[in-house]
Scaffold this motif. Structure first.
Motif, PDB file in Angstrom:
ATOM      1  N   ARG A 118      -9.398  -2.174  -0.544  1.00  0.00           N
ATOM      2  CA  ARG A 118     -10.001  -1.499  -1.078  1.00  0.00           C
ATOM      3  C   ARG A 118     -10.845  -1.195  -2.788  1.00  0.00           C
ATOM      4  N   ALA A 119      -9.203  -0.724  -3.052  1.00  0.00           N
ATOM      5  CA  ALA A 119      -9.199  -0.342  -4.249  1.00  0.00           C
ATOM      6  C   ALA A 119      -8.755  -1.855  -5.632  1.00  0.00           C
ATOM      7  N   ALA A 149       0.668  -1.289   0.388  1.00  0.00           N
ATOM      8  CA  ALA A 149      -0.451   0.257  -0.090  1.00  0.00           C
ATOM      9  C   ALA A 149       1.245   1.124   0.278  1.00  0.00           C
ATOM     10  N   ASP A 150       1.458   1.512   1.491  1.00  0.00           N
ATOM     11  CA  ASP A 150       3.262   2.359   0.631  1.00  0.00           C
ATOM     12  C   ASP A 150       3.469   2.032  -0.164  1.00  0.00           C
ATOM     13  N   ALA A 151       4.081   2.021  -1.033  1.00  0.00           N
ATOM     14  CA  ALA A 151       4.771   1.546  -1.978  1.00  0.00           C
ATOM     15  C   ALA A 151       3.438   2.602  -3.327  1.00  0.00           C
ATOM     16  N   LEU A 152       2.766   1.511  -3.151  1.00  0.00           N
ATOM     17  CA  LEU A 152       1.265   2.232  -4.529  1.00  0.00           C
ATOM     18  C   LEU A 152       0.831   3.718  -3.846  1.00  0.00           C
ATOM     19  N   GLY A 153       1.173   4.157  -2.854  1.00  0.00           N
ATOM     20  CA  GLY A 153       1.214   5.940  -2.713  1.00  0.00           C
ATOM     21  C   GLY A 153      -0.369   5.931  -1.789  1.00  0.00           C
ATOM     22  N   TYR A 154      -1.291   4.092  -1.075  1.00  0.00           N
ATOM     23  CA  TYR A 154      -2.067   4.564  -0.401  1.00  0.00           C
ATOM     24  C   TYR A 154      -2.279   5.409   1.092  1.00  0.00           C
ATOM     25  N   ALA A 155      -2.885   5.320   2.298  1.00  0.00           N
ATOM     26  CA  ALA A 155      -3.004   6.046   3.163  1.00  0.00           C
ATOM     27  C   ALA A 155      -2.341   4.778   3.902  1.00  0.00           C
ATOM     28  N   ASP A 156      -3.415   3.643   3.657  1.00  0.00           N
ATOM     29  CA  ASP A 156      -3.162   2.573   4.788  1.00  0.00           C
ATOM     30  C   ASP A 156      -3.738   1.092   3.667  1.00  0.00           C
ATOM     31  N   ALA A 157      -3.774  -0.253   4.516  1.00  0.00           N
ATOM     32  CA  ALA A 157      -3.567  -1.771   3.638  1.00  0.00           C
ATOM     33  C   ALA A 157      -4.622  -1.236   3.557  1.00  0.00           C
ATOM     34  N   ALA A 158      -6.034  -0.675   4.195  1.00  0.00           N
ATOM     35  CA  ALA A 158      -7.628  -0.907   4.282  1.00  0.00           C
ATOM     36  C   ALA A 158      -7.799  -0.174   2.124  1.00  0.00           C
TER      37      ALA A 158
END
Length: 347
Positions: A323-324, A310-319
């Motif tokens: 979802r995406a 998630a971090d590598a893809l620019g998301y705030a968190d795994a959740a």
């Protein structure tokens, strides 16, 4: 009047070339990681054989590399590093050719795959074949670097293919001899003459019949067909959405902001949005396409946990990532990973 790099059609440059140049910079004491990041390129993505970097970012990286290394002869140094497999499908086709003439005919036809905007024309001059290299855009200070890498690279390529430098070969270059060239003259195994009317590789016609050490007719036919397909795809990928996607694919940090991509492509944010809309595309959809492909790679080829991905893809968190990913694929990242890694049942 020739177009400039910023206004010409951007077909991108193979990322592997910048990866090779980065390794060269490291060996001569330049912090190549810092330099790549300052240009907005992700060092970990450049070793992907299929990726291409936007010409604007490639140009900026090479220009800064020359300045910060203090080495104007970087193009010659890079030419010595370029082993044939680094040239992808074209390198394979060249290596499996029957003769040196066959190999050079492939370079003449498919050079665009590896060096957009360079053209090769073959002419017979007395008992010699003259392969003239020209550029259809104004590359500015990069012109010398690119022609150094291409022409001297052909000389080193000939030695790789035949096992020895090709006797009777010489290189002619336009303009006065650069002040740095004298330091390299001894490592280039053929005569080099400046003040010529064109930039060209000149080879005796009799030497074109030299056999290639790695000849493989079946591989040659297959790889040539792949080159033809790749050339067609590259032409089709000349749309604006493909240019934007190339910047997204190799950017650091990821995902890049719209403003940064617009600046890289020398357009305003409004123009970028409008041109994408004209092609039935959007910036966010392109980001999501790249995210999905990269997520699949990280899930199946690494041991990274969902938070790290998630971090590598620019998301705030795994959740948010989960979802995406489920919205894109209909299954959770864990389900996708388990299915991909599940052993295939045998009868």
């Amino acid at each position: 009047m020739r177009a400039s790099v910023s206004t010409a059609q951007d077909l991108g440059m193979p990322a592997i070339y910048l990866h090779t140049l980065a390794g060269l910079l490291h060996r001569i004491g330049v912090d190549e990681q810092d330099l790549l990041l300052r240009v907005g390129l992700d060092p970990t993505r450049l070793n992907c054989p299929e990726l291409r970097v936007s010409q604007a970012q490639a140009s900026e990286f090479v220009t800064r590399a020359i300045i910060e290394s203090g080495e104007p002869g970087l193009g010659i140094l890079l030419a010595r590093e370029m082993k044939l497999p680094l040239h992808g499908t074209l390198g394979t086709a060249v290596m499996s050719s029957r003769t040196l003439k066959d190999a050079l005919e492939l370079v003449t036809r498919y050079l665009t795959l590896r060096a957009p905007h360079l053209k090769v024309n073959r002419h017979k001059f007395e008992s010699h074949a003259r392969y003239t290299v020209s550029c259809d855009v104004d590359m500015g200070p990069l012109q010398g670097f690119i022609l150094d890498a291409t022409l001297f690279g052909c000389v080193f390529m000939g030695a790789q293919l035949t096992g020895t430098p090709v006797d009777g070969t010489r290189i002619v270059r336009q303009g006065p001899e650069p002040h740095y060239f004298q330091r390299f003259r001894q490592v280039i195994p053929v005569p080099v003459e400046y003040e010529a009317r064109e930039d060209a590789l000149i080879i005796p016609e009799s030497r074109l019949a030299l056999p290639i050490r790695f000849t493989n007719d079946q591989l040659a036919a297959a790889s040539r067909a792949q080159c033809e397909e790749a050339l067609q795809r590259l032409t089709e990928d000349a749309c604006f959405a493909s240019r934007v996607r190339r910047v997204i694919e190799t950017s650091h940090p990821f995902p890049p902001k719209l403003a940064r991509v617009a600046g890289t492509l020398f357009v305003s944010e409004r123009t970028l949005k409008r041109r994408l809309q004209e092609e039935d595309a959007s910036f966010q959809n392109l980001v999501d396409q790249v995210r999905l492909e990269r997520a699949g790679e990280l899930l199946t080829s690494t041991g990274m946990n969902l938070s790290q991905i998630a971090d590598a893809l620019g998301y705030a968190d795994a959740a948010n990532f989960t979802r995406a990913f489920k919205r894109w694929t209909g299954e959770s990242p864990s389900q996708y990973r388990n299915k991909a890694l599940r052993p295939v049942a045998t009868a």
